[in-house]
Design a protein around this motif. Structure first.
Motif, mmCIF file in Angstrom:
data_model
loop_
_atom_site.group_PDB
_atom_site.id
_atom_site.type_symbol
_atom_site.label_atom_id
_atom_site.label_comp_id
_atom_site.label_asym_id
_atom_site.label_seq_id
_atom_site.Cartn_x
_atom_site.Cartn_y
_atom_site.Cartn_z
ATOM 1 N N ARG A 52 0.813 -1.218 0.000
ATOM 2 C CA ARG A 52 0.000 0.000 0.000
ATOM 3 C C ARG A 52 0.849 1.272 0.000
ATOM 4 N NH1 ARG A 52 -5.206 1.652 0.977
ATOM 5 N NH2 ARG A 52 -5.912 -0.472 1.386
ATOM 6 N N PRO A 53 1.876 1.394 0.862
ATOM 7 C CA PRO A 53 2.666 2.638 0.833
ATOM 8 C C PRO A 53 3.304 2.912 -0.520
ATOM 9 C CG PRO A 53 3.158 1.372 2.804
ATOM 10 C CD PRO A 53 2.344 0.482 1.928
ATOM 11 N N PHE A 54 3.646 1.853 -1.263
ATOM 12 C CA PHE A 54 4.315 2.040 -2.552
ATOM 13 C C PHE A 54 3.357 2.605 -3.598
ATOM 14 C CE2 PHE A 54 7.089 -1.615 -0.965
ATOM 15 C CZ PHE A 54 8.063 -0.754 -0.496
ATOM 16 N N ILE A 55 2.149 2.064 -3.703
ATOM 17 C CA ILE A 55 1.218 2.571 -4.711
ATOM 18 C C ILE A 55 0.710 3.950 -4.308
ATOM 19 C CG2 ILE A 55 -0.785 1.384 -3.694
ATOM 20 C CD1 ILE A 55 -0.081 2.155 -7.440
ATOM 21 N N GLU A 56 0.504 4.176 -3.022
ATOM 22 C CA GLU A 56 0.046 5.497 -2.596
ATOM 23 C C GLU A 56 1.121 6.555 -2.836
ATOM 24 O OE1 GLU A 56 -1.309 5.176 1.429
ATOM 25 O OE2 GLU A 56 -3.277 4.384 0.827
#
Length: 299
Positions: free
Chosen positions: A213-217
């Motif tokens: 999640r942190p990567f796509i966000e």
């Protein structure tokens, strides 16, 4: 009468082409790997890594590790082959998704100041077990400052092989879908929530999704798209926080909040959904027309 297995040598070119087409339609991605895979060696490597972690944990707690009688292990199972020993030696320990890995991913993502830096950071990140089964990272591709960012669930076999999102037949289908409403692949940014292909195209687990999640966000935050086009059941649930299906979530504008910024988002069917159920193409076309109409009206 006993039946005889038909060999590829018994088929002419047209029959071979038909057979390959049948397998492709059935979802077979690979007939043979480029390199032989020793599954026994992989299992031995995982077991050795698990034993090493257990031993380290026992030592840290001050507890002696239980040992078997001398020679018992040798009698209970055969010694691993040379290929198994060679494969086991360089294999990294499998990273199990946990809370610390999620925190590490968030920290790594936050330090990137551009998409190029984020890609480099993700290539070095080792906290997700999916990285160890995939060929490599499949990062965002296209316009780095787009009005439209298209996001799917995860790479497939073609993406994993090419290192690019939406490759192969699904990529061609997506390009045709977008072309129908006047969007060109070079004008938008394409990405997936999960940057590494899960084994066998299985769905990512909850912890794996949390790590990614942190990567796509961060990709969204750095690209600053004006609109999001979300493809498929997994991606729609991921962004909208819903347990409904894509058929219930499709065709409506919703806001997705990333780093405090509201971004208009629209969900529709993934090209894979259309390949599996061609009758759904009319629904996707309705969605795309609504998406195109909304691009000018959304703030």
């Amino acid at each position: 009468m006993a039946s005889r297995m038909i060999s590829a040598a018994d088929l002419d070119a047209a029959e071979l082409a038909a057979l390959l087409a049948f397998h492709a339609e059935a979802g077979v991605d690979w007939l043979l790997e480029e390199e032989p895979v020793d599954r026994i060696a992989e299992f031995e490597a995982m077991r050795a890594a698990h034993a090493a972690r257990r031993s380290a944990g026992s030592a840290a707690a001050g507890q002696p590790e239980a040992s078997a009688a001398p020679g018992a292990a040798d009698r209970s199972r055969p010694a691993p082959s040379r290929s198994a020993r060679e494969a086991a030696a360089p294999s990294p320990a499998v990273a199990i998704p946990d809370g610390q890995a999620v925190a590490d991913a968030a920290f790594v993502a936050s330090t990137a100041r551009s998409l190029a830096e984020l890609r480099t950071a993700m290539e070095a990140f080792g906290g997700c077990n999916l990285k160890h089964s995939a060929r490599g990272l499949v990062f965002a591709e296209g316009n780095p400052n787009p009005d439209v960012m298209v996001i799917g669930p995860m790479p497939n076999a073609d993406d994993d092989r090419e290192g690019l999102p939406f490759s192969g037949r699904q990529g061609i289908m997506l390009e045709r879908m977008l072309g129908g409403i006047g969007l060109d692949r070079t004008e938008i940014l394409l990405s997936n929530i999960i940057p590494w292909r899960p084994p066998g195209n299985r769905m990512p687990s909850g912890p794996e999704s949390d790590i990614c999640r942190p990567f796509i966000e961060r990709q969204i935050e750095l690209a600053e798209p004006g609109h999001l086009l979300i493809l498929g059941n997994f991606a729609a649930r991921f962004f909208f926080g819903s347990t409904q299906t894509i058929h219930q979530l499709r065709g409506q504008w919703r806001d997705v909040v990333v780093a405090g910024r509201k971004i208009p988002a629209f969900a529709t069917l993934h090209p894979q959904d259309l390949a599996a159920a061609p009758i759904s193409k009319r629904l996707a076309w309705q969605d795309l027309l609504a998406f195109r109409a909304g691009l000018g009206s959304q703030p």
